[in-house]
Write an enzyme that holds these catalytic residues in place. Structure first.
Site, PDB file in Angstrom:
ATOM      1  N   HIS A  37     -20.408 -13.591 -33.797  1.00 15.84           N
ATOM      2  CA  HIS A  37     -19.889 -13.632 -32.526  1.00 15.84           C
ATOM      3  C   HIS A  37     -20.973 -13.053 -31.348  1.00 15.84           C
ATOM      4  O   HIS A  37     -21.135 -13.677 -30.447  1.00 15.84           O
ATOM      5  CB  HIS A  37     -18.876 -12.708 -32.456  1.00 15.84           C
ATOM      6  CG  HIS A  37     -17.871 -12.989 -31.092  1.00 15.84           C
ATOM      7  ND1 HIS A  37     -17.047 -13.983 -30.710  1.00 15.84           N
ATOM      8  CD2 HIS A  37     -18.164 -12.284 -29.867  1.00 15.84           C
ATOM      9  CE1 HIS A  37     -16.762 -13.747 -29.372  1.00 15.84           C
ATOM     10  NE2 HIS A  37     -17.281 -12.681 -28.858  1.00 15.84           N
ATOM     11  N   GLU A  38     -20.971 -11.674 -31.727  1.00 17.74           N
ATOM     12  CA  GLU A  38     -22.211 -10.882 -30.754  1.00 17.74           C
ATOM     13  C   GLU A  38     -23.607 -11.630 -30.887  1.00 17.74           C
ATOM     14  O   GLU A  38     -24.077 -11.466 -29.819  1.00 17.74           O
ATOM     15  CB  GLU A  38     -22.334  -9.477 -31.416  1.00 17.74           C
ATOM     16  CG  GLU A  38     -21.035  -8.855 -31.422  1.00 17.74           C
ATOM     17  CD  GLU A  38     -20.222  -8.971 -30.130  1.00 17.74           C
ATOM     18  OE1 GLU A  38     -20.842  -9.061 -29.076  1.00 17.74           O
ATOM     19  OE2 GLU A  38     -19.117  -8.817 -30.321  1.00 17.74           O
TER      20      GLU A  38
ATOM     21  N   HIS B  85     -23.880 -14.313 -28.290  1.00 18.85           N
ATOM     22  CA  HIS B  85     -23.893 -14.028 -26.871  1.00 18.85           C
ATOM     23  C   HIS B  85     -25.502 -13.739 -26.471  1.00 18.85           C
ATOM     24  O   HIS B  85     -25.749 -13.772 -25.315  1.00 18.85           O
ATOM     25  CB  HIS B  85     -22.975 -12.649 -26.749  1.00 18.85           C
ATOM     26  CG  HIS B  85     -21.551 -12.564 -26.376  1.00 18.85           C
ATOM     27  ND1 HIS B  85     -21.171 -13.602 -25.515  1.00 18.85           N
ATOM     28  CD2 HIS B  85     -20.659 -12.162 -27.212  1.00 18.85           C
ATOM     29  CE1 HIS B  85     -19.756 -13.409 -25.819  1.00 18.85           C
ATOM     30  NE2 HIS B  85     -19.402 -12.459 -26.814  1.00 18.85           N
TER      31      HIS B  85
ATOM     32  N   GLU C  96     -17.281 -15.804 -23.624  1.00 24.60           N
ATOM     33  CA  GLU C  96     -16.423 -15.610 -24.611  1.00 24.60           C
ATOM     34  C   GLU C  96     -15.915 -16.780 -25.376  1.00 24.60           C
ATOM     35  O   GLU C  96     -15.613 -16.882 -26.821  1.00 24.60           O
ATOM     36  CB  GLU C  96     -15.112 -14.695 -24.426  1.00 24.60           C
ATOM     37  CG  GLU C  96     -15.658 -13.555 -23.568  1.00 24.60           C
ATOM     38  CD  GLU C  96     -16.373 -12.382 -24.799  1.00 24.60           C
ATOM     39  OE1 GLU C  96     -16.605 -12.897 -25.806  1.00 24.60           O
ATOM     40  OE2 GLU C  96     -16.767 -11.504 -24.308  1.00 24.60           O
TER      41      GLU C  96
END
Length: 819
Positions: A479-480, A483, A502
């Site tokens: 997930h990170e 980003h 997000e």
């Protein structure tokens, strides 16, 4: 949690007058003092005035339009007036001056908390209150407005950049006789140097930041801003283009947290939202003010300084047991993305070095070694972009390091380190070139309020990701990492459109994780369907329990991206403490991306996504930029009734569950992994209903092995049961070793303990509330709603033990639950 919304309390003002003048580079020089819990030093801001950056913006747009359609260029909405966002107010509610006179070496006398009227920070030097204008019309002085709060500003001065040796090469007009015009011309030339001169540019920024001052500037502060003026400078063009601010932070400042790590050593780190960095340094917060930065930070030699930066900084030893660390960034980004963490961190290294690790160590491509030959035309402002670097384009795994408190070194070696290379390689296989040249991952203290946070070159991870098997840690790392593309390399032009960051990251985490595990296609589909099932349950809960107004992904509707004439604006609900814990923008955004990907088909969608990334990296976007380009890539037969307007109406501008999603979930069949869970749930229900006297060894149920997400779903189904006896709960605990599972599973287990008052396992709840603060907030509410005296006492006891170090927003939300 049903707190009435209050715009005066919940909305975050962005005060900087970015329509008139913009910061192009920040140079920070700070000392970190753990004894006083203060950072003190200077920041030099290098500016570009409106007429210059608008000309360059038009030039960039014309270049891009020759390469792509008009729908693929970032739209620049016309400014409009935003009610209630005046950038300057000189009246005082309390009837006394909103500033105090203080100089270097004097104490700020604004009171122990340095505040007036709840939020107001009083500090600064000013000869008098003055009448001025933040624009460039009329006869008043121009006023520079910076976002700033919780800071003591000690001095503001113009920097004599003309005094730097060799700087004369940047003076195009030797006939200039007005020294201030000469200084501004030097800065104008310096901030617009081409990308291939980035090293020279950084060196001159550093030299200029150390140049002497050439005159103090008048300044004043109010609740949310710092205003600076120079007598006689009536326009942004005349205003000094290099300004030095001497200041110090406040121990209670809301941009940084001073606390202790898990080994009991002091540390400090930036929190990110909701205030971003305005309580760390005066800055321009609006995302349109994209800038580069460099920072020199000094701390005791026993501490490690980590920061957003393109090189892994090595400390320079100073006298008296202190070290200096230097970082820089050459890719322009919003000031809100700047991140710093200082602590007694230990670098965690693998016990044995794998071939992947060796490849990563030798494969760094920073601007200094890169051949930025053109691999396609970029549409962003000029900087040394990795997307133009053929070597960077094929680099699957960027160099990475892990830092943690010494007590978590073993957990990181076992759980985190083996996952990073596969996750980075998976992300590259889906999206292509990594936007950043390296990555640090830091395990932050227990009071960090979320599972992770991504910034340029650095990721913060919660200690909660290290327990149990690798599933939670792997999905969060993915997930990170996502980003880096969505949220950083491509940012939202309007912060209310959080789904653009997000929603994409939540969708991509499942795709990356499946590839990192090297799952067969049918296994990947099954696991992603199971995740969709869990997200659907979560979204339904969120919609039931949150205010309708906060469920809208594009709350400003047709005014999205619009600002006042000066550039100031307001972020709706930006200060609402509950917003930090809401998942609506993650989940509705995820389901919108999933809906669109299924409409196109995965191959077509991810091919488009790579094209989108190549077109928009290094830029800020609005929802329509993504949607218009996507719709152009959908064949007519698959588009049906899809349009930007219909997607706005169904998904982004309405509260509740989007109708297309409701229809899809009602028609969709349950996936195989979810059906397996259903079978196990029925076994547990039978066991719970069976009288104790009938239990025989030969008739005991045999329970199947479940994946972590299946365990979460199992416990959620069991939470729906009205009663479960203690015998069943005890067997659940033993069968699945629940106290040793990951934090997502343990959270559901704690909910079961609370609901059924399983007193034997209350220690599990206490441990969760103290060690998993990123996820434990709502457990406090469940303990209090139970109206059980023992559970309420447990909640209050845990809060007393943790509140001194708890994140401010978390503490505020929990206190409202408990008292």
């Amino acid at each position: 949690m049903d707190r009435k919304l209050d715009p005066s309390r919940d909305d975050l003002p962005l005060m900087a007058n970015t329509s008139h003048i913009r910061v192009k580079h920040y140079a920070l020089d700070l000392d970190v003092d753990f004894e006083s819990q203060i950072m003190e030093g200077t920041i030099v801001l290098f500016f570009e005035s409106e007429n210059r950056f608008r000309k360059r913006s038009i030039s960039t747009e014309e270049t891009c339009q020759s390469e792509s359609s008009e729908a693929r260029t970032v739209r620049m909405p016309e400014p409009c007036h935003v009610p209630g966002t005046s950038t300057r107010t000189f009246s005082s509610k309390t009837g006394h001056s909103d500033f105090v006179i203080c100089s270097k070496g004097e104490k700020d006398t604004a009171g122990k908390d340095g505040n007036h009227d709840n939020w107001e920070q009083a500090s600064g030097i000013s000869s008098s209150k003055y009448c001025c204008d933040t624009g460039n019309h009329g006869s008043e002085d121009f006023v520079l407005v910076l976002d700033c709060c919780d800071l003591s500003v000690l001095k503001v001065e113009e920097v004599d950049v003309a005094a730097v040796p060799g700087i004369e090469k940047f003076t195009r007009s030797p006939k200039l006789t007005v020294v201030s015009e000469l200084r501004n011309q030097i800065v104008r030339e310096l901030v617009t140097l081409p990308a291939d001169r980035w090293r020279e540019q950084l060196d001159y920024f550093a030299c200029c930041s150390q140049a002497p001052g050439c005159g103090e500037l008048l300044f004043d502060t109010d609740t949310w801003s710092l205003q600076i003026r120079k007598r006689g400078a009536q326009t942004a063009t005349d205003f000094p283009h290099a300004v030095r601010i001497r200041y110090r932070t406040n121990p209670q400042g809301r941009s940084v947290t001073w606390t202790s790590d898990q080994s009991g050593r002091p540390c400090v780190y930036t929190m990110g939202s909701p205030l971003n960095n305005r309580a760390l340094f005066p800055c321009q917060e609006p995302p349109v003010a994209m800038s580069t930065w460099q920072a020199t930070v000094r701390a005791a030699a026993s501490f490690v300084v980590l920061m957003s930066g393109e090189r892994s900084a090595k400390p320079t030893q100073l006298q008296e047991g202190r070290s200096s660390w230097h970082y820089y960034v050459t890719m322009p980004m919003p000031a809100s993305t700047f991140t710093i963490a200082v602590g007694a961190w230990t670098e965690v290294k693998p016990e044995t070095c794998s071939s992947n690790d060796l490849a990563a160590e030798g494969g760094s491509f920073s601007p200094s070694d890169a051949d930025f030959g053109c691999v396609g035309v970029c549409c962003h402002m000029d900087y040394p972009c990795r997307f133009k670097n053929a070597s960077a384009a094929i680099q699957e795994i960027i160099p990475h390091r892990v830092f943690a408190p010494v007590c978590l070194q073993g957990a990181c070696q076992e759980t985190l380190l083996p996952l990073i290379s596969p996750c980075l390689a998976a992300a590259h296989s889906v999206l292509g070139t990594h936007p950043f040249s390296r990555l640090d991952i830091l395990i932050v203290p227990a009071n960090f309020p979320s599972l992770g946070m991504a910034s340029p070159h650095i990721i913060f991870l919660s200690q909660s990701t290290l327990t149990g098997r690798s599933h939670l840690c792997g999905t969060r790392v993915c997930h990170e990492i996502a980003h880096a593309w969505f949220g950083l390399a491509i940012g939202a032009r309007d912060w209310t459109e959080e789904w653009l960051s997000e929603g994409f990251a939540t969708h991509l985490e499942d795709v990356f994780w499946a590839k990192a595990q090297q799952l067969a296609p049918h296994e990947a589909r099954e696991q992603q369907e199971l995740r969709a099932c869990l997200h659907w349950r979560r979204l339904q809960d969120e919609v039931r329990s949150s205010p309708e107004e906060m469920q809208v992904l594009r709350p400003n509707k047709e005014k999205t991206g619009y600002v006042s004439d000066s550039g100031s604006s307001v972020i709706k609900h930006g200060l609402n403490p509950e917003k930090v814990f809401m998942q609506v923008h993650y989940l509705k955004g995820y389901f919108l991306i999933r809906f669109l990907a299924r409409r196109l088909g995965d191959d077509t969608y991810f091919s488009f996504l790579r094209k989108f990334v190549h077109t928009f990296h290094g830029q800020l976007i609005l929802s329509q930029d993504f949607l218009q380009m996507l719709l152009e890539n959908i064949p007519e037969e698959k588009r049906l009734e899809l349009s930007v307007e219909s997607i706005f109406q169904d998904w982004l501008e309405s509260s509740g569950i989007p109708q297309p999603l409701q229809t899809e979930r009602q028609a969709g069949a349950e996936c195989g992994l979810a059906r397996q869970v259903g079978v196990e749930v029925e076994k547990w229900n039978r066991g719970s209903r069976r009288p104790r006297t009938r239990r025989r060894r030969g008739t005991q149920e045999v329970f199947g092995k479940l994946l972590p997400d299946q365990l979460v779903l199992l416990l959620e189904h069991l939470l729906e049961q009205k009663t479960l006896n203690s015998r069943t709960l005890q067997r659940l605990e033993r069968t699945y070793h629940l106290p040793q599972q990951d934090a997502e599973v343990r959270h559901r287990w704690c909910e079961l303990i609370v609901k059924h008052k399983y007193t034997k396992a209350y220690k599990n709840v206490e441990r969760f509330l103290q060690e998993d603060q990123a996820m434990g907030i709502y457990l406090y509410g469940e303990l209090m709603l139970s109206e059980d005296a023992r559970q309420q006492q447990l909640a209050r006891r845990c809060f007393e033990l943790t509140k001194a170090h708890m994140d401010v927003s978390s503490a505020q939300v929990v206190a409202e639950m408990l008292f």
